[in-house]
Design an enzyme around this catalytic site. Structure first.
Site, PDB file in Angstrom:
ATOM      1  CD  GLU A   1       7.573  -1.200 -22.890  1.00 66.16           C
ATOM      2  OE1 GLU A   1       6.895  -0.414 -23.587  1.00 66.16           O
ATOM      3  OE2 GLU A   1       7.132  -1.742 -21.852  1.00 66.16           O
TER       4      GLU A   1
ATOM      5  N   GLY B   1      -6.350  -4.621   0.343  1.00 63.58           N
ATOM      6  CA  GLY B   1      -6.447  -4.530  -1.104  1.00 63.58           C
ATOM      7  C   GLY B   1      -5.293  -5.145  -1.866  1.00 63.58           C
TER       8      GLY B   1
ATOM      9  CB  THR C   1     -13.724   0.152  -6.395  1.00 60.62           C
ATOM     10  OG1 THR C   1     -13.869   1.232  -7.331  1.00 60.62           O
ATOM     11  CG2 THR C   1     -14.941   0.140  -5.480  1.00 60.62           C
TER      12      THR C   1
ATOM     13  CG  HIS D   1      32.855   7.267   4.974  1.00 56.52           C
ATOM     14  ND1 HIS D   1      32.840   7.031   3.616  1.00 56.52           N
ATOM     15  CD2 HIS D   1      33.987   6.671   5.454  1.00 56.52           C
ATOM     16  CE1 HIS D   1      33.913   6.329   3.284  1.00 56.52           C
ATOM     17  NE2 HIS D   1      34.631   6.108   4.389  1.00 56.52           N
TER      18      HIS D   1
ATOM     19  CB  SER E   1      -6.445  -0.984 -10.559  1.00 60.34           C
ATOM     20  OG  SER E   1      -5.308  -1.354  -9.791  1.00 60.34           O
TER      21      SER E   1
ATOM     22  CG  HIS F   1       4.030   5.674  -1.896  1.00 59.27           C
ATOM     23  ND1 HIS F   1       4.370   4.493  -2.509  1.00 59.27           N
ATOM     24  CD2 HIS F   1       4.693   6.648  -2.589  1.00 59.27           C
ATOM     25  CE1 HIS F   1       5.195   4.733  -3.509  1.00 59.27           C
ATOM     26  NE2 HIS F   1       5.394   6.032  -3.591  1.00 59.27           N
TER      27      HIS F   1
ATOM     28  CE  LYS G   1     -14.341  -7.189  -5.635  1.00 58.10           C
ATOM     29  NZ  LYS G   1     -14.812  -7.265  -7.033  1.00 58.10           N
TER      30      LYS G   1
ATOM     31  N   GLY H   1       0.034  -3.201 -17.331  1.00 57.21           N
ATOM     32  CA  GLY H   1      -0.582  -2.202 -16.470  1.00 57.21           C
ATOM     33  C   GLY H   1      -1.862  -2.684 -15.818  1.00 57.21           C
TER      34      GLY H   1
END
Length: 501
Positions: free
Chosen positions: A241, A83, A181, A478, A183, A354, A78, A305
């Protein structure tokens, strides 16, 4: 080093490959032809092998791989293919973080003997840079979709049956349907995201200014990344938090190292007390916690979230089993409806682009008749791109003790102070290894600048069930930061070089 088929795996992991001989197969990939790019408006009789609802990471990965394997694929989106990750997540946030890194380097250049001045942040120019990165990747992805002859349909689709999706007044038929779809940002009960002073990550990515001060509700990946970027841009940042640590799903040692680094940077945080309410003040927002503490700032970023996009899309009406908005799937991404699969943020697995890629590819290969192996989600690399970065793969020390027993777990920390390249970069941090005693390394946890670039080898170490002595035999270049991973395994194997016994 081989794939360790000759050695018994640690408890809880298996070398056995699943039997996929009875999984449903669409078409015969040896004889199927690509018929993508159909004009579905003029060909209502079209029945696709695979119809995908959602063009984010999981959806477009399934489309590209499915078409490559000879499936006739329709991809319905849509908004824009790519995304959240491409347009409102992974890519734009990392562009902002890199711009912030450049700002910090300008401020701190004299410690490297370079005279430079920091004049400030040109917000429109930052957005121009960010949008150019997105635009280039978006055009490339559009080209890939076209070149694989995937039929791309722009519009808001809805599952109308176990074998069809309605979009733009048409019914698109498919032998199999893939739900992808995605989040959207979540909030908390009673906390309304208004896009003005109380914003989501979507709003933060297009903010027309650098806020003088910001409260960030949530100390997970999204919260600490925005805290890091905004601090680099000059904001006064406070993270709230409710759990005991920042990035609480990481190993506790990584969380403590990040908290120490954030204190040095002047990023404030309040841990262990939950949010109660937010209200407007004359100039900004006031947040009150459950213990009565109050914090004020110009904006409040809600970073608690992301929740699945599934409401009103016909999933339950088609009989698809769900829980709290998530579509339930088995290890092969199959729902309880035989013709419907689901991937990405829509299902209760790791919300990482991923992971979406891998799940989409798994579905495409299963439908094309290839043998597939379920994803080991512990074996997926995880990176938080704040300054310093937090990267990990495998399980935490606490989880390892829970699975194997405390007396069966060995943990080793290698301080980046012993790594030449890290000293050159002036970054601090550690690499922590978690090992089953006399067995494989089951967790690699890293904190420090650019540690996200080291997680590739860490992923191989975990997924190939490597013994410390096997990794110690490998010669690491190194001076590199990658060398620190080798040094940590040298120490764990009992032969430390640039570290104490």
């Amino acid at each position: 080093m081989g794939s360790r088929q000759d050695r018994a795996p640690p408890k809880g992991r298996s070398n056995k490959r699943p039997d996929t001989s009875r999984l449903p197969v669409i078409g015969d990939r040896r004889t199927a032809h690509m018929h993508g790019g159909r004009d579905v408006a003029n060909d209502a009789s079209t029945v696709f092998d695979l119809v995908i609802l959602g063009g984010g990471s999981g959806g477009y990965a399934a489309a590209l791989r499915g078409a490559q394997l000879g499936l006739d694929v329709a991809l319905i989106e849509k908004d824009k293919v790519g995304g959240t990750c491409l347009h409102r997540g992974c890519i734009p946030t990392k562009a902002l973080l890199h711009a912030g890194e450049i700002a910090d380097q300008a401020r701190e250049s004299e410690q490297f003997g370079v005279k430079a001045s920091f004049e400030g942040i040109d917000v429109p120019a930052v957005h121009k840079y960010k949008d150019e990165v997105i635009s280039g990747l978006y055009k490339g992805l559009q080209g890939l979709i076209a070149s694989r002859k995937v039929t791309y349909i722009e519009g808001e689709g809805r599952l109308s049956s176990p074998t069809s999706v309605d979009v733009n007044g048409q019914r698109i038929q498919g032998r199999h349907i893939l739900l992808a779809t995605g989040s959207v940002p979540k909030s908390l009960p009673g906390l309304e995201i208004d896009g003005n002073r109380i914003i989501s990550s979507d709003h933060a990515l297009v903010l027309d200014r650098v806020p003088k001060s910001a409260i960030i509700l949530g100390g997970g990946v999204i919260g600490v990344e925005f805290a890091s970027a905004w601090k680099s841009f000059g904001s006064d940042v406070t993270i709230i938090e409710g759990l005991k640590h920042l990035v609480p799903v990481e190993d506790e040692n990584s969380s403590k190292l990040l908290e120490r680094a954030f204190r040095k940077r002047g990023i404030k945080f309040n841990l262990g007390t939950f949010f109660q309410k937010a209200e407007y003040t004359q100039d900004g927002v006031k947040v009150t916690l459950a213990d009565g503490k109050e914090f004020e700032a110009e904006v409040l970023l809600v970073a608690v979230g992301r929740g699945p996009v599934s409401q009103g899309l016909g999933y339950e009406e088609a009989g698809v089993a769900m829980d709290r908005g998530y579509v339930l799937v088995d290890e092969y991404m199959r729902t309880n409806v035989p013709t419907v699969s689901a991937v990405g943020d829509l299902v209760p697995t790791l919300q990482l682009a991923h992971v979406g890629f891998a799940e989409g590819i798994l579905v495409a290969e299963r439908l094309a008749g290839l043998k597939t192996v379920p994803i080991d989600y512990d074996g997926v690399p995880r990176v938080t791109y704040c300054h310093p970065e937090v990267a990990s793969v495998g399980i935490t020390e606490a989880k390892a003790k829970e699975i194997y027993g405390a007396d069966k777990v060995v943990a080793l920390k290698y301080n980046l102070a012993g790594n030449g390249k890290s000293k050159i970069l002036k970054t601090a941090g550690e690499i922590k290894l978690v090992q089953v005693k006399d067995g494989a390394v089951v967790g690699v946890h890293m904190v420090g600048d650019r540690m996200g670039e080291q997680v590739g080898e860490a992923q191989l170490i975990y997924n190939w069930e490597a013994l410390p002595a096997e990794v110690a035999q490998l010669i690491h270049a190194h001076p590199t930061q990658n060398e620190a991973l080798g040094e940590a395994h040298l120490a764990l194997a009992g032969k430390p070089l640039h570290s104490h016994d």
